[in-house]
Scaffold this motif. Sequence first.
Motif, PDB file in Angstrom:
ATOM      1  N   ASP A 185       4.925   5.506   1.153  1.00 50.24           N
ATOM      2  CA  ASP A 185       4.886   4.189   1.770  1.00 50.24           C
ATOM      3  C   ASP A 185       4.138   3.990   2.744  1.00 50.24           C
ATOM      4  O   ASP A 185       4.406   4.534   3.855  1.00 50.24           O
ATOM      5  N   LEU A 186       2.640   3.266   2.944  1.00 48.96           N
ATOM      6  CA  LEU A 186       1.984   2.988   3.826  1.00 48.96           C
ATOM      7  C   LEU A 186       2.226   1.753   4.635  1.00 48.96           C
ATOM      8  O   LEU A 186       1.287   1.181   5.271  1.00 48.96           O
ATOM      9  N   ARG A 187       3.198   0.956   4.275  1.00 51.82           N
ATOM     10  CA  ARG A 187       3.194  -0.481   4.661  1.00 51.82           C
ATOM     11  C   ARG A 187       3.202  -0.307   6.512  1.00 51.82           C
ATOM     12  O   ARG A 187       2.976  -1.397   7.233  1.00 51.82           O
ATOM     13  N   SER A 188       3.667   0.789   7.026  1.00 52.85           N
ATOM     14  CA  SER A 188       3.974   0.604   8.461  1.00 52.85           C
ATOM     15  C   SER A 188       2.398   0.653   8.995  1.00 52.85           C
ATOM     16  O   SER A 188       2.031   0.882  10.417  1.00 52.85           O
ATOM     17  N   ARG A 189       1.202   1.365   8.135  1.00 53.90           N
ATOM     18  CA  ARG A 189      -0.092   1.586   8.695  1.00 53.90           C
ATOM     19  C   ARG A 189      -0.933   0.422   8.331  1.00 53.90           C
ATOM     20  O   ARG A 189      -1.829  -0.149   8.929  1.00 53.90           O
ATOM     21  N   PHE A 190      -0.773  -0.075   7.075  1.00 56.79           N
ATOM     22  CA  PHE A 190      -1.592  -1.003   6.451  1.00 56.79           C
ATOM     23  C   PHE A 190      -1.000  -2.240   5.785  1.00 56.79           C
ATOM     24  O   PHE A 190       0.392  -1.954   5.301  1.00 56.79           O
ATOM     25  N   ASP A 191      -1.408  -3.260   5.931  1.00 56.56           N
ATOM     26  CA  ASP A 191      -0.864  -4.419   4.999  1.00 56.56           C
ATOM     27  C   ASP A 191      -1.381  -4.420   3.411  1.00 56.56           C
ATOM     28  O   ASP A 191      -0.546  -4.999   2.710  1.00 56.56           O
ATOM     29  N   ASP A 192      -2.349  -3.985   3.287  1.00 54.91           N
ATOM     30  CA  ASP A 192      -2.714  -3.703   1.926  1.00 54.91           C
ATOM     31  C   ASP A 192      -3.939  -2.654   1.830  1.00 54.91           C
ATOM     32  O   ASP A 192      -4.362  -2.265   2.803  1.00 54.91           O
ATOM     33  N   ILE A 193      -4.383  -2.133   0.775  1.00 56.05           N
ATOM     34  CA  ILE A 193      -5.417  -1.142   0.680  1.00 56.05           C
ATOM     35  C   ILE A 193      -6.766  -1.863   0.570  1.00 56.05           C
ATOM     36  O   ILE A 193      -7.193  -2.545  -0.363  1.00 56.05           O
ATOM     37  N   ASP A 194      -7.208  -2.092   1.765  1.00 57.98           N
ATOM     38  CA  ASP A 194      -8.422  -2.845   2.038  1.00 57.98           C
ATOM     39  C   ASP A 194      -9.817  -1.905   1.994  1.00 57.98           C
ATOM     40  O   ASP A 194      -9.750  -1.139   2.893  1.00 57.98           O
ATOM     41  N   PRO A 195     -10.458  -1.855   1.218  1.00 55.51           N
ATOM     42  CA  PRO A 195     -11.610  -1.000   0.950  1.00 55.51           C
ATOM     43  C   PRO A 195     -12.579  -0.756   2.390  1.00 55.51           C
ATOM     44  O   PRO A 195     -12.972   0.274   2.563  1.00 55.51           O
ATOM     45  N   VAL A 210       0.285  12.637   5.085  1.00 52.83           N
ATOM     46  CA  VAL A 210       0.978  11.481   4.678  1.00 52.83           C
ATOM     47  C   VAL A 210       2.388  11.720   4.464  1.00 52.83           C
ATOM     48  O   VAL A 210       3.213  10.709   4.271  1.00 52.83           O
ATOM     49  N   THR A 211       2.839  12.923   4.479  1.00 52.86           N
ATOM     50  CA  THR A 211       4.186  13.249   4.430  1.00 52.86           C
ATOM     51  C   THR A 211       5.031  12.808   5.495  1.00 52.86           C
ATOM     52  O   THR A 211       6.277  12.689   5.340  1.00 52.86           O
ATOM     53  N   ALA A 212       4.463  12.291   6.665  1.00 50.83           N
ATOM     54  CA  ALA A 212       5.147  11.480   7.476  1.00 50.83           C
ATOM     55  C   ALA A 212       5.710  10.118   7.313  1.00 50.83           C
ATOM     56  O   ALA A 212       6.504   9.599   8.155  1.00 50.83           O
ATOM     57  N   PHE A 213       5.285   9.706   6.101  1.00 49.70           N
ATOM     58  CA  PHE A 213       5.554   8.368   5.920  1.00 49.70           C
ATOM     59  C   PHE A 213       6.697   8.487   4.863  1.00 49.70           C
ATOM     60  O   PHE A 213       6.878   9.361   4.188  1.00 49.70           O
ATOM     61  N   PRO A 214       7.610   7.513   4.627  1.00 51.53           N
ATOM     62  CA  PRO A 214       8.732   7.338   3.906  1.00 51.53           C
ATOM     63  C   PRO A 214       8.273   7.592   2.252  1.00 51.53           C
ATOM     64  O   PRO A 214       7.509   7.269   2.183  1.00 51.53           O
ATOM     65  N   VAL A 215       9.161   8.577   1.574  1.00 48.52           N
ATOM     66  CA  VAL A 215       8.834   8.470   0.262  1.00 48.52           C
ATOM     67  C   VAL A 215       9.270   7.441  -0.565  1.00 48.52           C
ATOM     68  O   VAL A 215      10.549   6.820  -0.325  1.00 48.52           O
ATOM     69  N   PRO A 260       0.749  -1.206  -0.045  1.00 51.57           N
ATOM     70  CA  PRO A 260      -0.054  -0.017   0.104  1.00 51.57           C
ATOM     71  C   PRO A 260       0.735   1.191   0.028  1.00 51.57           C
ATOM     72  O   PRO A 260       1.989   1.272   0.390  1.00 51.57           O
ATOM     73  N   ALA A 261       0.325   2.173  -0.821  1.00 54.10           N
ATOM     74  CA  ALA A 261       1.033   3.560  -0.729  1.00 54.10           C
ATOM     75  C   ALA A 261      -0.054   4.701  -0.974  1.00 54.10           C
ATOM     76  O   ALA A 261      -1.176   4.357  -1.055  1.00 54.10           O
ATOM     77  N   ALA A 262       0.607   5.942  -0.672  1.00 56.15           N
ATOM     78  CA  ALA A 262      -0.629   7.173  -1.011  1.00 56.15           C
ATOM     79  C   ALA A 262       0.152   8.114  -1.999  1.00 56.15           C
ATOM     80  O   ALA A 262       1.337   8.075  -2.009  1.00 56.15           O
ATOM     81  N   PHE A 263      -0.728   8.793  -2.807  1.00 52.61           N
ATOM     82  CA  PHE A 263      -0.036   9.603  -3.758  1.00 52.61           C
ATOM     83  C   PHE A 263      -0.446  11.232  -3.412  1.00 52.61           C
ATOM     84  O   PHE A 263      -1.528  11.310  -3.138  1.00 52.61           O
ATOM     85  N   HIS A 264       0.587  11.974  -3.293  1.00 55.43           N
ATOM     86  CA  HIS A 264       0.306  13.324  -2.951  1.00 55.43           C
ATOM     87  C   HIS A 264       1.202  14.356  -3.327  1.00 55.43           C
ATOM     88  O   HIS A 264       2.473  14.243  -3.165  1.00 55.43           O
ATOM     89  N   GLU A 265       0.923  15.297  -4.416  1.00 55.23           N
ATOM     90  CA  GLU A 265       1.738  16.225  -4.790  1.00 55.23           C
ATOM     91  C   GLU A 265       2.894  15.711  -5.435  1.00 55.23           C
ATOM     92  O   GLU A 265       3.784  16.196  -5.446  1.00 55.23           O
ATOM     93  N   GLY A 266       2.592  14.855  -6.313  1.00 52.94           N
ATOM     94  CA  GLY A 266       3.793  14.257  -7.220  1.00 52.94           C
ATOM     95  C   GLY A 266       4.483  13.247  -6.432  1.00 52.94           C
ATOM     96  O   GLY A 266       5.509  12.884  -7.176  1.00 52.94           O
TER      97      GLY A 266
END
Length: 276
Positions: A24-34, A45-50, A14-20
Amino acid sequence: MKYVRIGEPGNESPAAFHEGKFYDLRSRFDDIDPAAIPREGIGDVTAFPVLDMIGKRIAPPIPKPSAIVCIGMNYAAHCAESGVEPPAEPVVFYKHPNTIVGCEDEVQIPRGSVKTDWEVELGVVFSKQASYLESEEDAMECVAGFVVANDLSEREFQIERSGGQFAKGKACPTFTPLGPFLVTPDEIADVQNLRMWSDVNGEPRQASNTGDMIFSVAHIIFHMSQFMAFDPGDLLLTGTPEGVALSGRFPYLKAGDVVETGIEDLGHTANPTVQA
């Protein structure tokens, strides 16, 4: 929030896209579970690794759903170009969930196909079960987010060899490119006023707006919930506008073409075609 999944098939993360940038959201989610991700996003989201995206695949933005439910003939101009009257109620058919591929993955022209067609569509992903809903307002509360979809179709299989239903022309492998993002509802000001388009080899094909829908997103969800239950993670495709090859205005797809679809605020797909 624009959620995204990165990685090769079977190894997506899982990841997030923000301003280009991709985070990396792996520390928050295992996957994008709706069913589990917040509908309003997760804050800063800028607190997470790029993520370094060089050489990385953008995967379908959702895991394989239990069902892909599709609405046919839902744009007025598409009905007109197809020579049919607008339906009195939503027309429904299904696609196989294993047709889903990523926004830049190869699309296969089926063996024996001479009429493979493109269809840009607004996709709706469910966050919770939708069954016997009381109102259209309740319907929108069941939405995890929205995606760009290309509902590819083989028209000979669908119409001339159908046997009375659409599945033969809709369920061919790779026939549902998605992505790149799952966009949460708070990012969309008006889902019934989104510009949408498709190109083939850089040449315009479809150019429309979700405002041309005969049945709105909210109405489709509310209406269909009286006949079936959507489960969390299910995908609803809401129809395509005018400008497909079935109209006779354009040639069908062939191996070597690149087909693109896009929707305002949701991103776009760009899939090269190959012979199956």
